[in-house]
Scaffold this active site. Structure first.
Site, mmCIF file in Angstrom:
data_model
loop_
_atom_site.group_PDB
_atom_site.id
_atom_site.type_symbol
_atom_site.label_atom_id
_atom_site.label_comp_id
_atom_site.label_asym_id
_atom_site.label_seq_id
_atom_site.Cartn_x
_atom_site.Cartn_y
_atom_site.Cartn_z
ATOM 1 N NE ARG A 68 -1.600 -31.220 20.792
ATOM 2 C CZ ARG A 68 -2.750 -30.747 21.253
ATOM 3 N NH1 ARG A 68 -3.223 -31.162 22.399
ATOM 4 N NH2 ARG A 68 -3.415 -29.839 20.580
ATOM 5 C CD GLN A 99 -14.046 -25.328 20.435
ATOM 6 O OE1 GLN A 99 -14.445 -26.423 20.775
ATOM 7 N NE2 GLN A 99 -14.304 -24.838 19.233
ATOM 8 C CG HIS A 117 -10.647 -26.080 25.290
ATOM 9 N ND1 HIS A 117 -11.055 -26.737 24.156
ATOM 10 C CD2 HIS A 117 -11.757 -25.987 26.074
ATOM 11 C CE1 HIS A 117 -12.360 -27.008 24.238
ATOM 12 N NE2 HIS A 117 -12.804 -26.556 25.385
ATOM 13 C CB CYS A 125 3.183 -25.642 40.800
ATOM 14 S SG CYS A 125 3.297 -26.820 42.163
ATOM 15 C CB THR A 187 -15.109 -25.640 16.048
ATOM 16 O OG1 THR A 187 -15.454 -26.556 17.103
ATOM 17 C CG2 THR A 187 -16.252 -24.667 15.830
ATOM 18 C CB SER A 188 -16.074 -31.114 15.035
ATOM 19 O OG SER A 188 -15.596 -31.172 16.357
ATOM 20 C CG ASN A 212 -16.084 -27.169 9.283
ATOM 21 O OD1 ASN A 212 -15.552 -28.037 8.592
ATOM 22 N ND2 ASN A 212 -16.041 -27.181 10.599
HETATM 23 P P1 OAD Z 1 -12.013 -30.959 15.698
HETATM 24 O O1 OAD Z 1 -10.821 -31.738 15.253
HETATM 25 O O2 OAD Z 1 -13.093 -31.693 16.399
HETATM 26 O O3 OAD Z 1 -12.688 -30.275 14.426
HETATM 27 C C1 OAD Z 1 -11.927 -29.567 13.492
HETATM 28 C C2 OAD Z 1 -12.880 -29.000 12.480
HETATM 29 O O4 OAD Z 1 -12.115 -28.219 11.567
HETATM 30 C C3 OAD Z 1 -13.624 -30.044 11.638
HETATM 31 O O5 OAD Z 1 -15.007 -29.730 11.621
HETATM 32 C C4 OAD Z 1 -13.015 -29.899 10.247
HETATM 33 O O6 OAD Z 1 -13.963 -30.141 9.201
HETATM 34 C C5 OAD Z 1 -12.583 -28.450 10.261
HETATM 35 N N1 OAD Z 1 -11.467 -28.107 9.357
HETATM 36 C C6 OAD Z 1 -10.463 -28.884 8.903
HETATM 37 N N2 OAD Z 1 -9.635 -28.186 8.108
HETATM 38 C C7 OAD Z 1 -10.122 -26.914 8.077
HETATM 39 C C8 OAD Z 1 -9.722 -25.703 7.434
HETATM 40 N N3 OAD Z 1 -8.631 -25.650 6.673
HETATM 41 N N4 OAD Z 1 -10.477 -24.596 7.632
HETATM 42 C C9 OAD Z 1 -11.578 -24.625 8.418
HETATM 43 N N5 OAD Z 1 -12.001 -25.733 9.035
HETATM 44 C C10 OAD Z 1 -11.291 -26.863 8.879
HETATM 45 O O7 OAD Z 1 -11.487 -29.724 16.551
HETATM 46 P P2 OAD Z 1 -12.270 -28.791 17.584
HETATM 47 O O8 OAD Z 1 -13.677 -28.563 17.152
HETATM 48 O O9 OAD Z 1 -11.419 -27.618 17.823
HETATM 49 O O10 OAD Z 1 -10.463 -29.983 23.532
HETATM 50 O O11 OAD Z 1 -12.258 -29.696 18.877
HETATM 51 C C11 OAD Z 1 -12.796 -29.194 20.047
HETATM 52 C C12 OAD Z 1 -12.015 -29.697 21.236
HETATM 53 O O12 OAD Z 1 -11.905 -31.117 21.178
HETATM 54 C C13 OAD Z 1 -10.572 -29.262 21.288
HETATM 55 O O13 OAD Z 1 -10.418 -27.947 21.791
HETATM 56 C C14 OAD Z 1 -9.970 -30.265 22.208
HETATM 57 C C15 OAD Z 1 -10.585 -31.516 21.650
HETATM 58 O O14 OAD Z 1 -10.755 -32.550 22.503
HETATM 59 C C16 OAD Z 1 -9.650 -30.171 24.600
HETATM 60 O O15 OAD Z 1 -8.505 -30.543 24.490
HETATM 61 C C17 OAD Z 1 -10.303 -29.838 25.908
#
Ligand code: OAD
Length: 249
Positions: A68, A99, A117, A125, A187-188, A212
Site C-alpha cells: 500500500r 479516515q 485512522h 515501536c 465515505t461509505s 458521493n
Molecule cells: P469505503 O471504501 O467504505 O467507501 C468509499 C466511498 O467512496 C464509497 O461510498 C464510494 O461510493 C465513494 N466513492 C468512490 N469513488 C468516489 C469519488 N471519486 N468521489 C467521491 N466518493 C467516491 O471507504 P471509507 O468510508 O473511507 O478503516 O472506509 C472507512 C474505513 O473502513 C477506512 O478508513 C478503513 C476501512 O476499514 C480502517 O482501516 C480502520
C-alpha cells in the site's frame, strides 16, 4: 448543480467540517475499501488489519502495508483535495477530519487535518513507543525491528478492534459539535466510531451535506446529497463559495 443557497450557506458559515473517506483519494488512484473493486472485496480485514493478524504473521501484514505504501508513494493529491484547501482559506474555522491514512490532505496543503485512522507515513515501536518515519520501514524489507529496544515496529494506523487516537477523536467531536455545515465526502459512512460524527453534528444543529457517487446509510439523514465524484464537485463548490463570498461583500 450547486445551488446559490448552498454556496451562500457555506461561504457565510464560520465553522465547517469536511469529513472524508477513501472516495476522496479514489481519483488519485488509491483503491477504496468497499464496493466491487474495493480492497475488502478481495481481502478480509481481520486477516490483515488487526493486532491478531500482526502477532500471528507480522511479515504478511508488513508485506501488505509495503504494497500500500508503494501505491501511495506514486500518487498526488487530486482536485478534490485541492478544493478543500481553497475552502479552508474562505472559512474561519475549517477542519478536515479524515479516515484516510494516505497523507494527501496534508500534502495538498490543508492545515487543520485530524487523522482518525492514523498515517501510513508514520511507524512506531510496539514495545518502547519510539516513533519512526516513513523511510524506516522501506518497502519489501521485511519486519522492521526497533534499533533502540529490538521490539516490533508497526505502522501508525488504527486496526480493527483498536481505539481511535484520543486527541484527534476529541478534536473531531468538538469540530462536529461546533460545525454549521458538516460535509461527508467519499465515505461509505459505515465504520464506527468515525461514522457517528455526521450524526453528532446533525444533533448539534449542523447542515449535513453529503458528496458521493452512490447513496450511503447516511443519505436519508443528510440535508442535501450531491451525487458525483469529489474531484469534480468539490472544485465546483469552492468556485461557488468564492463567487458567493465576493457578491456578498
Ligand atoms: P469505503 O471504501 O467504505 O467507501 C468509499 C466511498 O467512496 C464509497 O461510498 C464510494 O461510493 C465513494 N466513492 C468512490 N469513488 C468516489 C469519488 N471519486 N468521489 C467521491 N466518493 C467516491 O471507504 P471509507 O468510508 O473511507 O478503516 O472506509 C472507512 C474505513 O473502513 C477506512 O478508513 C478503513 C476501512 O476499514 C480502517 O482501516 C480502520
Amino acid at each position: 448543480m450547486i445551488s446559490t443557497s448552498l454556496a451562500r450557506r457555506l461561504s457565510g458559515a464560520h465553522a465547517v467540517v469536511a469529513f472524508t473517506g477513501a472516495g476522496v483519494s479514489a481519483e488519485s488512484g488509491v483503491p477504496t475499501f468497499r464496493g466491487t473493486d474495493g480492497i475488502w472485496s478481495k481481502l478480509r480485514p481481520e486477516e490483515l488489519a488487526s493486532m491478531d493478524a500482526f502477532m500471528k504473521n507480522p511479515s504478511l501484514v508488513w508485506e501488505w502495508y509495503a504494497h500500500r505504501k508503494k501505491i501511495m508513494s506514486g500518487i498526488e493529491p487530486n482536485p478534490g483535495h485541492r478544493a478543500l484547501v481553497r475552502m479552508e482559506g474562505l472559512v474561519s474555522a475549517f477542519a478536515v477530519v479524515t479516515q484516510n491514512i494516505d497523507n494527501l490532505h496534508t500534502r495538498a496543503g490543508s492545515r487543520t487535518v485530524y487523522e482518525l485512522h492514523g498515517n501510513i507515513e508514520r511507524n512506531y515501536c510496539m514495545q518502547c513507543g519510539k516513533a519512526y518515519g516513513s523511510d524506516f520501514a522501506a518497502a519489501g524489507s521485511g519486519v522492521p525491528l526497533c534499533p533502540a529496544c529490538g521490539g516490533l515496529v508497526r505502522p501508525d494506523v488504527v486496526w480493527f478492534g483498536e481505539m481511535l487516537p484520543e486527541e484527534e477523536w476529541g478534536a473531531s467531536v468538538r469540530a462536529a459539535e461546533g460545525a454549521e455545515v458538516f460535509m461527508s465526502i467519499g465515505t461509505s459512512a459505515v465504520v464506527y466510531p468515525a461514522a457517528s460524527l455526521p450524526l453528532i453534528a446533525k444533533r448539534a444543529g449542523a447542515y449535513i451535506l453529503e458528496i458521493n457517487p452512490e447513496p450511503t446509510p447516511l443519505t436519508p439523514a443528510a440535508d442535501e446529497f450531491l451525487q458525483g465524484r469529489s474531484g469534480v464537485l468539490l472544485p465546483l463548490l469552492a468556485d461557488a463559495m468564492e463567487k458567493a463570498g465576493s457578491t456578498a461583500q
